[in-house]
Design an enzyme around this catalytic site. Structure first.
Site, PDB file in Angstrom:
ATOM      1  N   ALA A 292       0.398  -1.072   0.136  1.00 16.64           N
ATOM      2  CA  ALA A 292       0.253  -0.376   0.247  1.00 16.64           C
ATOM      3  C   ALA A 292       0.704   1.253   0.220  1.00 16.64           C
ATOM      4  CB  ALA A 292      -0.878   0.254   1.044  1.00 16.64           C
ATOM      5  N   GLY A 295       0.586   4.721  -0.109  1.00 13.94           N
ATOM      6  CA  GLY A 295      -1.073   5.570   0.589  1.00 13.94           C
ATOM      7  C   GLY A 295      -2.274   5.967  -0.477  1.00 13.94           C
ATOM      8  N   ASP A 342       5.090  -7.927   5.443  1.00 12.59           N
ATOM      9  CA  ASP A 342       4.793  -8.731   4.023  1.00 12.59           C
ATOM     10  C   ASP A 342       3.570  -9.558   2.908  1.00 12.59           C
ATOM     11  OD1 ASP A 342       6.689  -9.557   2.594  1.00 12.59           O
ATOM     12  OD2 ASP A 342       7.992 -10.490   3.667  1.00 12.59           O
ATOM     13  N   ASP A 359       0.222  -3.500  -5.941  1.00 13.19           N
ATOM     14  CA  ASP A 359       0.947  -2.621  -6.641  1.00 13.19           C
ATOM     15  C   ASP A 359       2.629  -2.869  -6.111  1.00 13.19           C
ATOM     16  OD1 ASP A 359       1.471  -0.363  -8.251  1.00 13.19           O
ATOM     17  OD2 ASP A 359       0.756   0.843  -7.571  1.00 13.19           O
ATOM     18  N   CYS A 412       4.171   0.556 -11.727  1.00 17.21           N
ATOM     19  CA  CYS A 412       4.571   2.005 -12.712  1.00 17.21           C
ATOM     20  C   CYS A 412       5.764   1.402 -13.476  1.00 17.21           C
ATOM     21  CB  CYS A 412       4.732   3.196 -11.799  1.00 17.21           C
ATOM     22  SG  CYS A 412       4.867   4.716 -12.803  1.00 17.21           S
TER      23      CYS A 412
END
Length: 475
Positions: A292, A295, A342, A359, A412
């Site tokens: 996360a 955030g 983790d 992500d 990304c």
């Protein structure tokens, strides 16, 4: 003992104390921090600018000063490869033998000469003056000599001289012209596919200043509220996105200061929205963001979950980043929890969640517009370091989701080794899964390819190069 006579001054060249230019000194300090401490410009520059604005007297920054300093820092970092090739053509030694601080002053000067509208005489004069202040008179003479050579031609003329011909070495040509490492050019070209025009458009987009995009967090702010701000424009694809035109300051927006809105690339918003809107088989009560930090996506997911009465667990391995997640979610009305855990070794029971986002950490090659220095730091071998973590996080997510639930794998980076290769490898170990077509979950967004996964691009969508694959557990 008699006093030693002073060295006579040369006629017509009276001594002059170097004049400190606060804008260029600040830009130089930012570049040194990036080089010496492996800092990121987007983290170093804001506090330097804030401190400069708080000063009293002639060194206090106004808006134009801040804009120029920002352009000097980011423009120099983006075009570093091109400028290095030009400087190398103007010096009589290998570039590695030029002291890094001298090279920073030279690069700042070259950017002013070739990348801005600053008149040549002013660019050279200001750079030599900066060299006198931060390097001393001796090195200032070297800077003056090099920049006067650079000033003899414009950028196009220099590129014709220092870039290899395209027909002889396309990747090396593009690397010099568009200021990317050759291996990055090759990787992006492989990921993009197609001919020369597409890769040139992508590389050019990486060198453009990205817009600042805000997200109105559902239930806490509305896009209409943000559009009431000066210099605000609607986002292109996300119903919660607002773009700030040049000069817009996120910190000046009340909803951002209060945490009801945030700064978030539209591609990141689309990834979160796609997961939230993916069709499920069965209940929709428990969501997980398994990676996360810092955030942004968790805050949007938490707001969307709250509207449905769902619970979000936001997990981040690093405690300090978990703290950033907690701050991003502070004030969210719905049920949520932030933990430091983790994602490759889950702290929750298997099959506990209906929707899961991972992500994953990556090379960041999809965000080179925002972190231009990353292109010079990353190496091909970094891919090998990320590979086990990316696969481990996706396996953890597939274990966490229940049968009928959906996992979103996002990163990304458009590098095939971090996107499709990871998904394909992991799904071989999980026959009870299926890839969902993510394209219908990004309504209105064009040029999404053949599916079922989605790759966004700066030059096609105006977003970071986010990758998204949606996986449903079927057994």
């Amino acid at each position: 003992m008699s006093e030693q006579p002073r060295r006579p001054r040369k006629p017509g060249k009276p001594y002059r104390r170097p004049q400190k230019d606060p804008v260029r000194v600040l830009a130089f300090e930012a570049l040194r921090a990036v080089d010496e401490r492996d800092a990121y410009a987007n983290l170093v520059l804001p506090p330097l600018l804030r401190k400069a604005r708080e000063k009293e007297g002639p060194e206090k920054f106004d808006t134009r000063d801040a804009a120029l300093a920002t352009e000097l820092v980011y423009g120099t970092l983006r075009r570093q490869g091109t400028y290095d090739a030009i400087i190398a053509d103007c010096v009589d030694r290998p570039l590695r033998e030029v002291d890094p601080p001298v090279l920073d002053v030279l690069s700042l000067g070259v950017h002013q000469l070739l990348g801005t509208r600053i008149p040549s005489h002013a660019a050279v004069s200001a750079s030599v003056e900066l060299a006198r202040v931060v390097l001393g008179d001796g090195r200032a003479k070297f800077v003056n000599a090099v920049l006067r050579k650079v000033a003899r031609d414009d950028l196009d003329g220099w590129l014709q001289r220092v870039a290899p011909p395209y027909d002889e070495d396309p990747e090396d040509h593009l690397a010099v012209v568009h200021s990317h490492p050759r291996w990055v050019v090759s990787a992006l070209w492989d990921s993009l596919g197609g001919g020369r025009a597409g890769i040139e458009d992508l590389l050019a987009a990486d060198n453009e200043r990205p817009e600042v995009t805000l997200v109105a967090r559902p239930g806490r702010a509305t896009r209409e509220e943000l559009l009431g701000e000066e210099a605000a424009l609607p986002g292109r694809w996300s119903p919660y996105a607002v773009r700030l035109s040049e000069g817009g300051e996120p910190g000046a927006v009340e909803a951002v200061r209060e945490g009801r809105a945030g700064v978030q690339d539209e591609g990141s918003q689309l990834v979160a929205l796609a997961l939230a809107n993916a069709p499920l088989d069965g209940p929709d009560r428990r969501w997980l963001d398994g990676c996360a930090g810092p955030g942004g996506k968790a805050a949007l997911l938490a707001a969307l979950a709250a509207e449905r009465g769902a619970f979000l667990l936001a997990s981040e391995k690093q405690p300090h980043r978990a703290g950033l997640v907690a701050r991003a979610l502070d004030g969210n009305p719905g049920p949520y929890q932030v933990i430091a855990a983790d994602g490759t070794r889950p702290a929750w029971r298997p099959g506990s969640f209906d929707r899961v986002l991972v992500d994953v950490p990556c090379t960041g090659l999809g965000a080179l517009r925002r972190r231009p220095e990353a292109r010079w730091r990353r190496r091909p071998e970094d891919l090998e370091g990320f590979a086990p973590l990316q696969r481990g996080l996706l396996r953890g997510a597939l274990e966490a989701v229940r049968v009928g639930g959906v996992v979103a794998y996002a990163t990304c980076s458009p590098h095939l080794a971090e996107t499709r290769a990871v998904v394909a490898d992991v799904l071989k170990q999980y026959p009870g899964t299926e890839l969902l077509d993510a394209r219908p979950l990004l309504p209105g967004v064009p040029d999404l390819g053949d599916g079922p996964d989605v790759q966004l691009w700066p030059h096609l969508h105006g977003t970071d190069a986010m990758f998204l694959a949606l996986v449903r557990r079927t057994s």
